[in-house]
Design an enzyme around this catalytic site. Structure first.
Site, mmCIF file in Angstrom:
data_model
loop_
_atom_site.group_PDB
_atom_site.id
_atom_site.type_symbol
_atom_site.label_atom_id
_atom_site.label_comp_id
_atom_site.label_asym_id
_atom_site.label_seq_id
_atom_site.Cartn_x
_atom_site.Cartn_y
_atom_site.Cartn_z
ATOM 1 N N LEU A 156 0.855 -1.198 0.000
ATOM 2 C CA LEU A 156 0.000 0.000 0.000
ATOM 3 C C LEU A 156 0.885 1.241 0.000
ATOM 4 O O LEU A 156 1.667 1.452 0.929
ATOM 5 C CB LEU A 156 -0.920 0.011 1.221
ATOM 6 C CG LEU A 156 -1.788 -1.242 1.424
ATOM 7 C CD1 LEU A 156 -2.725 -1.030 2.613
ATOM 8 C CD2 LEU A 156 -2.586 -1.588 0.172
ATOM 9 N N ALA A 157 0.752 2.034 -1.051
ATOM 10 C CA ALA A 157 1.644 3.201 -1.168
ATOM 11 C C ALA A 157 0.946 4.369 -1.858
ATOM 12 O O ALA A 157 1.585 5.184 -2.504
ATOM 13 C CB ALA A 157 2.893 2.807 -1.938
ATOM 14 N N ARG A 165 1.512 14.064 6.481
ATOM 15 C CA ARG A 165 2.323 14.421 7.645
ATOM 16 C C ARG A 165 3.793 14.684 7.307
ATOM 17 O O ARG A 165 4.535 15.224 8.109
ATOM 18 C CB ARG A 165 2.207 13.304 8.711
ATOM 19 C CG ARG A 165 0.853 13.283 9.392
ATOM 20 C CD ARG A 165 0.604 12.002 10.152
ATOM 21 N NE ARG A 165 0.164 10.905 9.284
ATOM 22 C CZ ARG A 165 -0.133 9.680 9.703
ATOM 23 N NH1 ARG A 165 -0.032 9.386 10.988
ATOM 24 N NH2 ARG A 165 -0.516 8.745 8.854
ATOM 25 N N LYS A 171 5.494 10.149 -0.163
ATOM 26 C CA LYS A 171 6.182 9.732 1.072
ATOM 27 C C LYS A 171 7.139 8.558 0.861
ATOM 28 O O LYS A 171 8.284 8.582 1.320
ATOM 29 C CB LYS A 171 5.152 9.370 2.138
ATOM 30 C CG LYS A 171 5.779 8.818 3.407
ATOM 31 C CD LYS A 171 4.795 8.697 4.539
ATOM 32 C CE LYS A 171 3.895 7.508 4.389
ATOM 33 N NZ LYS A 171 3.040 7.333 5.580
ATOM 34 N N THR A 195 -6.926 2.770 3.701
ATOM 35 C CA THR A 195 -6.172 1.531 3.460
ATOM 36 C C THR A 195 -7.067 0.383 2.963
ATOM 37 O O THR A 195 -6.613 -0.448 2.182
ATOM 38 C CB THR A 195 -5.424 1.110 4.740
ATOM 39 O OG1 THR A 195 -6.268 1.279 5.888
ATOM 40 C CG2 THR A 195 -4.178 1.941 4.945
ATOM 41 N N ASP A 224 5.426 2.250 3.848
ATOM 42 C CA ASP A 224 6.213 3.146 4.713
ATOM 43 C C ASP A 224 6.854 2.386 5.879
ATOM 44 O O ASP A 224 7.134 2.955 6.917
ATOM 45 C CB ASP A 224 5.342 4.305 5.221
ATOM 46 C CG ASP A 224 4.197 3.858 6.118
ATOM 47 O OD1 ASP A 224 4.062 2.637 6.357
ATOM 48 O OD2 ASP A 224 3.435 4.722 6.583
ATOM 49 N N ASN A 236 5.775 8.193 9.110
ATOM 50 C CA ASN A 236 4.736 9.149 8.724
ATOM 51 C C ASN A 236 5.252 10.578 8.716
ATOM 52 O O ASN A 236 4.715 11.424 8.027
ATOM 53 C CB ASN A 236 3.557 9.074 9.696
ATOM 54 C CG ASN A 236 2.966 7.672 9.726
ATOM 55 O OD1 ASN A 236 2.663 7.092 8.696
ATOM 56 N ND2 ASN A 236 2.839 7.122 10.913
ATOM 57 N N SER A 295 55.309 26.873 -10.901
ATOM 58 C CA SER A 295 54.142 27.402 -10.186
ATOM 59 C C SER A 295 53.493 28.544 -10.945
ATOM 60 O O SER A 295 54.143 29.249 -11.719
ATOM 61 C CB SER A 295 54.572 27.914 -8.818
ATOM 62 O OG SER A 295 55.060 26.837 -8.075
ATOM 63 N N ARG A 299 57.131 35.410 -19.602
ATOM 64 C CA ARG A 299 56.859 36.405 -18.575
ATOM 65 C C ARG A 299 57.766 37.585 -18.853
ATOM 66 O O ARG A 299 58.836 37.432 -19.446
ATOM 67 C CB ARG A 299 57.075 35.833 -17.169
ATOM 68 C CG ARG A 299 58.449 35.285 -16.947
ATOM 69 C CD ARG A 299 58.534 34.513 -15.637
ATOM 70 N NE ARG A 299 59.902 34.131 -15.382
ATOM 71 C CZ ARG A 299 60.266 33.052 -14.694
ATOM 72 N NH1 ARG A 299 59.352 32.223 -14.228
ATOM 73 N NH2 ARG A 299 61.533 32.788 -14.488
HETATM 74 C C1 UD1 Z 1 -1.825 2.335 9.471
HETATM 75 C C2 UD1 Z 1 -2.867 1.484 10.194
HETATM 76 C C3 UD1 Z 1 -2.449 1.352 11.658
HETATM 77 C C4 UD1 Z 1 -1.070 0.764 11.759
HETATM 78 C C5 UD1 Z 1 -0.055 1.572 10.949
HETATM 79 C C6 UD1 Z 1 1.256 0.833 10.881
HETATM 80 C C7 UD1 Z 1 -5.002 1.870 9.071
HETATM 81 C C8 UD1 Z 1 -6.304 2.575 9.141
HETATM 82 N N1 UD1 Z 1 -4.150 2.104 10.088
HETATM 83 O O1 UD1 Z 1 -1.892 3.635 10.050
HETATM 84 O O2 UD1 Z 1 -3.367 0.523 12.338
HETATM 85 O O3 UD1 Z 1 -0.678 0.702 13.112
HETATM 86 O O4 UD1 Z 1 -0.532 1.758 9.598
HETATM 87 O O5 UD1 Z 1 2.265 1.624 10.380
HETATM 88 O O6 UD1 Z 1 -4.765 1.118 8.158
HETATM 89 N N2 UD1 Z 1 -2.446 4.222 1.838
HETATM 90 C C9 UD1 Z 1 -2.994 4.029 0.596
HETATM 91 N N3 UD1 Z 1 -4.182 4.611 0.289
HETATM 92 C C10 UD1 Z 1 -4.874 5.358 1.169
HETATM 93 C C11 UD1 Z 1 -4.328 5.544 2.455
HETATM 94 C C12 UD1 Z 1 -3.114 4.955 2.774
HETATM 95 O O7 UD1 Z 1 -2.409 3.354 -0.240
HETATM 96 O O8 UD1 Z 1 -5.948 5.855 0.809
HETATM 97 C C13 UD1 Z 1 -1.141 3.615 2.147
HETATM 98 C C14 UD1 Z 1 -0.103 4.641 2.549
HETATM 99 O O9 UD1 Z 1 0.630 5.073 1.410
HETATM 100 C C15 UD1 Z 1 0.754 3.886 3.544
HETATM 101 C C16 UD1 Z 1 -0.172 2.834 4.100
HETATM 102 O O10 UD1 Z 1 -1.296 2.774 3.245
HETATM 103 O O11 UD1 Z 1 1.859 3.262 2.953
HETATM 104 C C17 UD1 Z 1 -0.637 3.178 5.500
HETATM 105 O O12 UD1 Z 1 -1.247 4.449 5.505
HETATM 106 P P1 UD1 Z 1 -0.927 5.515 6.637
HETATM 107 O O13 UD1 Z 1 -1.723 6.735 6.369
HETATM 108 O O14 UD1 Z 1 0.523 5.660 6.790
HETATM 109 O O15 UD1 Z 1 -1.561 4.769 7.886
HETATM 110 P P2 UD1 Z 1 -1.172 4.919 9.394
HETATM 111 O O16 UD1 Z 1 -1.863 6.102 9.960
HETATM 112 O O17 UD1 Z 1 0.266 4.827 9.583
HETATM 113 CA CA CA Z 2 2.016 4.808 8.296
#
Ligand code: UD1
Ligand code: CA
Length: 458
Positions: free
Chosen positions: A8-9, A15, A22, A78, A101, A225, A403, A438
């Site tokens: 998931l990215a 933040r 990120k 997520t 991340d 984050n 030199s 010179r």
């Molecule tokens: C998330 C978890 C949290 C966990 C933590 C671990 C959720 C709701 N929370 O929180 O329980 O402890 O990770 O590090 O899942 N992303 C997407 N699409 C989106 C949103 C996020 O692809 O719409 C990806 C982000 O790029 C990231 C990952 O999902 O790589 C997690 O998202 P992030 O916003 O960092 O979640 P956390 O608040 O860290």
């Molecule tokens: Ca995170």
């Protein structure tokens, strides 16, 4: 392995307060997501899909040929990201979900987690960990019997729940039959996102077994984050890289203050002083000494090379036994042959310097080919640029340059020639001759005495 991986990215990384996605922020020179990809690849899964945001073009570029890509139209959380990723998957298999991340996670940790998941055969497994600072993670909620019943995000947690130190790493294994639960996840009202973490309580309510395994250290599972977390994770990665080099026989005097990127290679008995940065695909040989505050970038350095304090070496080659610095700058395209000495405040650009040659002080060498055993005197300058074009200077073997010489390129100094100090050389110099350009020195007798007397009278 009978496993699919979804990274998931696609989050906005708000933040980080950054214009760069990120997961592209580097740790020790490498984008954080690259570590995640490298690690999950070693599991040899059926397929790896990375979920990204459509606006993150540089990320798409990085992923090319590395993983499949799924585009999440809007960062709706997520759970929505995972749903997007699943659509790209071809073969039915358990899915390892991992946040992009979380770059510190080690292969052994994932393997241990997979093993536990397989042993227990639960439809959903969570890799959890214990932390003293749980506030940026979802808490693992267990009932009295210790069974997992939910993951609660910070914003939804009660004061009691916030005290829980077992947290979600964002790494899960979900069996195909549990994936249908995703559609029951409702939008979190406070955040306006679909939380993947809600799959746990939904599953448990339907009688599914959910397991959480706190089997790794925080050092492995830190989520990034903010820039602060990036610096903490970078320090951990740096420590791992430096310890790896030390185990292989490199002396690092202060590992906390030595910055070596992960693709660098360094030979045995090389000593590295504090404040050194070694970047990219640099290779350093055996028994070198790299003194403090040196930066070496994408360069190849042989054995027994000494690089003295505060020198910068970029895209250059330095062969065995040469000495560089202090305060030297080797710019891209420089090749230093064996046993060369490049001294204080010497800049070399796109030039080759022959074996045994010395340029010890205050010199600029640009677009030059210098032979063996040449002495380049202090303050020598190759005038390689006329404001429009660059020209070459060729200095053959055994030349002596006095030199403060300017060599106005294009120009060739032939073998064994001498250049008198302070000369401006505009024409080729024949071999074994002396070139001087010179104004001859003259003396005016008694001038100084009279001058002083005049000054006294006022
Ligand atoms: C998330 C978890 C949290 C966990 C933590 C671990 C959720 C709701 N929370 O929180 O329980 O402890 O990770 O590090 O899942 N992303 C997407 N699409 C989106 C949103 C996020 O692809 O719409 C990806 C982000 O790029 C990231 C990952 O999902 O790589 C997690 O998202 P992030 O916003 O960092 O979640 P956390 O608040 O860290
Ligand atoms: Ca995170």
């Amino acid at each position: 392995m009978n496993l699919n991986v979804i990274i998931l990215a696609a989050g906005l990384g708000t933040r980080m307060k950054s214009d760069i996605p990120k997961v592209l922020h580097p740790l020790c020179g490498t984008p954080m997501i690259q570590y995640v990809i490298d690690t999950v690849k070693k599991l040899r899964p059926e397929e790896i899909v990375t979920v990204i945001n459509k606006d993150h073009k540089p990320l798409k570029e990085l992923l090319k040929d590395k993983t499949s890509i799924a585009i999440q139209k809007k960062a709706l959380g997520t759970a929505d990201a995972l749903r997007t990723g699943i659509r790209t998957i071809k073969k039915r298999a358990p899915i390892l979900v991992i946040n992009g991340d979380t770059p510190l996670v080690r292969l052994e940790t994932l393997k241990r987690f997979i093993k536990l998941h397989r042993a227990e055969q639960s439809p959903i497994s969570i890799l959890s960990f214990i932390t003293e600072a749980p506030s940026s993670y979802g808490r693992i909620i267990r009932d009295k019997a210790g069974d997992v019943i939910a993951i609660r995000e910070q914003i939804d947690a009660t004061p009691e729940e916030r005290k829980i130190k077992e947290v979600n790493s964002g790494i899960y294994i979900i069996e195909p039959e549990a994936l249908e639960l995703l559609r029951f996840i409702k939008k979190n009202i406070k955040k306006g996102e679909y939380f993947l973490t809600d799959i746990v309580s939904i599953g448990v309510r339907r009688g599914l077994k959910v397991r959480a395994y706190p089997v790794a250290e925080e050092e492995d599972l830190l989520g990034i984050n903010t820039r602060k977390e990036l610096s903490i994770a970078s320090a951990i990665m740096r420590k791992r890289i430096n310890e790896g080099f030390m185990l292989e026989g490199v002396t690092i005097i202060n590992p906390e203050n030595t910055y070596i990127e992960k693709d660098v290679r360094i030979g045995r008995d090389t000593v590295i002083y504090p404040g050194v940065h070694i970047e990219g695909k640099s290779v350093i040989g055996d028994r070198c000494i790299i003194y403090q505050n040196v930066r070496i970038s994408n360069s190849i350095i042989g054995n027994l090379v000494v690089i003295k304090d505060s020198s910068v070496i970029e895209e250059s080659v330095i062969k065995d036994g040469s000495q560089i610095g202090p305060f030297a700058h080797l710019r891209p395209g420089t090749c230093i042959e064996k046993n060369v000495k490049i001294g204080n405040f010497v800049e070399v650009k796109k030039s080759s310097i022959g074996e045994g040659t010395k340029a010890m002080h205050l010199t600029y060498i640009g677009d030059a080919e210098i032979g063996r055993n040449v002495n380049v005197g202090a303050g020598t300058i190759t005038c390689n640029y006329d404001g429009f074009k660059k020209y070459k200077t060729i200095i053959e073997d055994d030349v002596f340059i006095g030199s403060d010489t300017q060599l106005v390129a294009p120009v060739r100094i032939k073998q064994g020639a001498y250049i008198g100090a302070g000369s401006t050389i505009t024409k080729d110099v024949p071999e074994h001759s002396l070139a001087l350009s010179r104004t001859p020195q003259r003396h005016i007798p008694e001038w100084a005495k009279k001058h002083r007397q005049k000054a006294k009278k006022g």
